[in-house]
Design an enzyme around this catalytic site. Structure first.
Site, short mmCIF file in Angstrom:
data_model
loop_
_atom_site.label_atom_id
_atom_site.label_comp_id
_atom_site.label_asym_id
_atom_site.label_seq_id
_atom_site.Cartn_x
_atom_site.Cartn_y
_atom_site.Cartn_z
N HIS A 22 1.53 -2.46 1.49
CA HIS A 22 1.83 -3.62 0.65
C HIS A 22 2.38 -4.77 1.48
O HIS A 22 2.03 -5.93 1.26
CB HIS A 22 2.85 -3.23 -0.44
CG HIS A 22 2.30 -2.36 -1.51
ND1 HIS A 22 1.91 -2.83 -2.74
CD2 HIS A 22 2.03 -1.04 -1.53
CE1 HIS A 22 1.45 -1.84 -3.48
NE2 HIS A 22 1.51 -0.73 -2.76
N ASP A 113 4.19 -9.37 -5.15
CA ASP A 113 3.34 -8.20 -5.27
C ASP A 113 3.20 -7.88 -6.75
O ASP A 113 4.21 -7.72 -7.46
CB ASP A 113 3.98 -7.01 -4.53
CG ASP A 113 3.02 -5.84 -4.37
OD1 ASP A 113 2.40 -5.44 -5.37
OD2 ASP A 113 2.91 -5.30 -3.25
N SER A 281 -0.32 5.51 6.73
CA SER A 281 1.12 5.78 6.80
C SER A 281 1.64 6.61 5.64
O SER A 281 2.68 7.26 5.75
CB SER A 281 1.89 4.45 6.85
OG SER A 281 1.61 3.68 5.68
N ASN A 355 -6.35 -1.42 3.21
CA ASN A 355 -6.13 -2.08 4.50
C ASN A 355 -7.01 -1.46 5.58
O ASN A 355 -7.63 -2.17 6.37
CB ASN A 355 -4.66 -1.99 4.90
CG ASN A 355 -3.79 -2.89 4.05
OD1 ASN A 355 -4.22 -3.92 3.58
ND2 ASN A 355 -2.54 -2.47 3.84
N SER A 356 -7.07 -0.14 5.63
CA SER A 356 -7.92 0.53 6.63
C SER A 356 -9.39 0.20 6.41
O SER A 356 -10.16 0.01 7.36
CB SER A 356 -7.71 2.04 6.57
OG SER A 356 -6.44 2.40 7.07
N GLU A 359 -10.04 -3.31 7.64
CA GLU A 359 -9.99 -3.35 9.11
C GLU A 359 -11.29 -2.82 9.70
O GLU A 359 -11.86 -3.42 10.62
CB GLU A 359 -8.79 -2.53 9.60
CG GLU A 359 -7.46 -3.21 9.35
CD GLU A 359 -6.27 -2.29 9.55
OE1 GLU A 359 -5.14 -2.72 9.25
OE2 GLU A 359 -6.47 -1.13 9.98
N GLN A 376 -8.44 4.92 -3.25
CA GLN A 376 -9.19 5.38 -2.08
C GLN A 376 -10.57 5.90 -2.49
O GLN A 376 -11.56 5.72 -1.77
CB GLN A 376 -8.40 6.47 -1.35
CG GLN A 376 -7.04 6.01 -0.85
CD GLN A 376 -6.12 7.15 -0.49
OE1 GLN A 376 -6.56 8.29 -0.34
NE2 GLN A 376 -4.84 6.86 -0.37
#
Length: 468
Positions: A22, A113, A281, A355-356, A359, A376
């Site tokens: 976040h 957020d 993480s 995020n992954s 990226e 996910q």
């Protein structure tokens, strides 16, 4: 600093939620705004503020602690995660309100957020503009929204749901008993997440860490409901347009990376020869899944770099690192940006957090998807079925949902050497170029950010208020 600064810097407060997934995109958005001459205050917990102050040195960004989580145990304090949320609201809302009222530089807007349910009440109370920041994909919001209508509005969605979402596999939910009791057919975590849409309805803008050409149809569908603004991908500028000075890392890490060891090891490997494995993480794999993944890597002749967090090291098979030392490297953490940007990486085994996912797209790295929960699964569906830039390693259809080593190995080989390899490479390369184009000068996200800044004019905000 970029050209096009405003003559007198506006002041925006960015309210970040807990968690690396976040915080990082909101930090990157803050840097992008600061590079355009906007004064930014990032409001967060004391532990986060301390960490950011030691890694970020932007003259236009300051950090304000609105809740002392250090002295009260953080998310593992009394009452668990629910107790943390209650304390953050009670202390944070009071301190943030006082900060905005008393600051010598008037605050034009609160970017919050969307996962913080009390944030929109502050904008209403103080009469300032509000922008809800959704840290997941547009497709995830489109998937959750019909559930929100059912639970909170007590009525079915008044418009057809987005068609590409049809065919999604069943979402798996994490077990978080501290969030309270189930409501109807949805578990507590979903009830908590659906509360974001109350913030959507009260916001002047709804910001997404995505870009138009990645989720074009979904964005068009969502614009019928909210004032949607795509502002991503929110990667450090060094890896995209290089227009923001000294922006080559996120500036916030829960774990300490072992980057030098990783990069030296990768430098000795051939282009596209290494499989990078990381589950982010927050994801916590069970021992059985780690064993299956280890077997897939051990039995193949593929080079691999595997991030196994400190609290998961004990789940590795005995002597795994020693047995595979000739072809693999196991680390407790690394700089994912540096790794994905390296020429040696051939594919990415990922849980597909947003995020992954962004990226991997931005670096043009194909994905073998092993989604664990919630969004996910949605991201993995889009990676394989919509964008065709990876494959889903299918989990067993039982309560554990473990993916077998044979299935993982099959997907790795298909992505690296199989019949679909060229199609996947072509598609991911195309998305990589579109990601850079979006954030570069006059790209869609760059224009949206400039428009967002220009709309902080009081006359525009009065018009929006009357319209809503």
């Amino acid at each position: 600093m970029e050209q096009g600064r405003v003559e007198k810097a506006h002041h925006i407060v960015v309210l970040a939620d807990q968690g690396q997934g976040h915080i990082n995109p909101m930090l990157q958005f803050s840097k992008r705004l600061a590079s355009k001459g906007i004064k930014i205050t990032v409001a967060t917990t004391l532990s986060n503020a301390k960490s950011m102050k030691t890694t970020l040195s932007y003259s236009m960004i300051t950090f304000e602690s609105i809740y002392d989580d250090c002295s009260q145990g953080g998310v593992v304090g009394p009452g668990g995660f629910k107790g943390f949320l209650d304390r953050f609201q009670a202390s944070g809302s009071t301190n943030l309100t006082r900060f905005i009222l008393d600051h010598e530089h008037p605050v034009k807007c609160l970017v919050y957020d969307a996962n913080i349910p009390w944030a929109s009440k502050i904008t209403t109370q103080l009469g300032i503009a509000g922008a809800a920041f959704f840290t997941q994909s547009c497709a995830t919001a489109a998937t959750y929204y019909p559930m929100y209508c059912e639970v909170y509005e007590k009525t079915p969605l008044s418009m057809p749901s987005f068609p590409v979402i049809t065919g999604l596999p069943k979402l798996r939910f994490p077990n978080l008993p501290s969030l309270g009791c189930s409501t109807g057919r949805y578990p507590p975590i979903i009830i908590h997440l659906l509360g974001q849409f109350d913030n959507f309805g009260k916001a002047d803008w709804v910001l997404f860490n995505s870009f138009d050409k990645l989720e074009e149809e979904v964005v068009e569908w969502m614009k019928k409901v909210w004032n949607v603004v795509t502002i991503g991908p929110t990667l450090p500028s060094f890896y995209l347009d290089k227009r923001v000075e000294n922006d080559n890392e996120y500036g916030f890490n829960i774990h300490k990376p072992n980057s030098s060891n990783c990069m030296e090891w990768l430098d000795s490997k051939k282009t596209g020869s290494v499989v990078y494995v990381s589950f982010g993480s927050a994801a916590n794999l069970c021992a059985e899944q780690i064993t299956e993944l280890a077997d897939a890597l051990r039995q193949s002749n593929i080079m691999f770099l595997w991030v196994v967090k400190p609290d998961e090291q004990s789940k590795l098979p005995i002597d795994f690192s020693k047995e595979t030392s000739g072809k693999g490297l196991v680390v407790t953490w690394c700089s994912q940006l540096e790794v994905l940007a390296h020429h040696a990486i051939g594919c990415f085994i990922s849980h597909c957090g947003w995020n992954s996912t962004l990226e991997a797209i931005s670096f043009g790295v194909p994905i073998v998807a092993m989604p664990q929960i919630l969004d996910q699964i949605i991201n993995a569906h889009f990676l394989e079925k919509v964008w065709s830039v990876g494959l889903i390693a299918k989990a067993n259809e039982d309560e554990k949902g473990v993916t077998a080593s044979e299935e993982i190995y099959r997907c790795i080989r298909e992505v690296l050497e199989g019949e679909r390899r060229q199609e996947i490479r072509k598609n991911i390369t195309s998305l990589k170029e579109l990601a850079k184009e979006a954030i570069d000068t006059s790209g869609s996200s760059d224009k949206h950010i400039d428009e967002f800044i220009s709309q902080l004019d009081p006359a525009y905000l009065r018009h929006r208020s009357n319209y809503n």
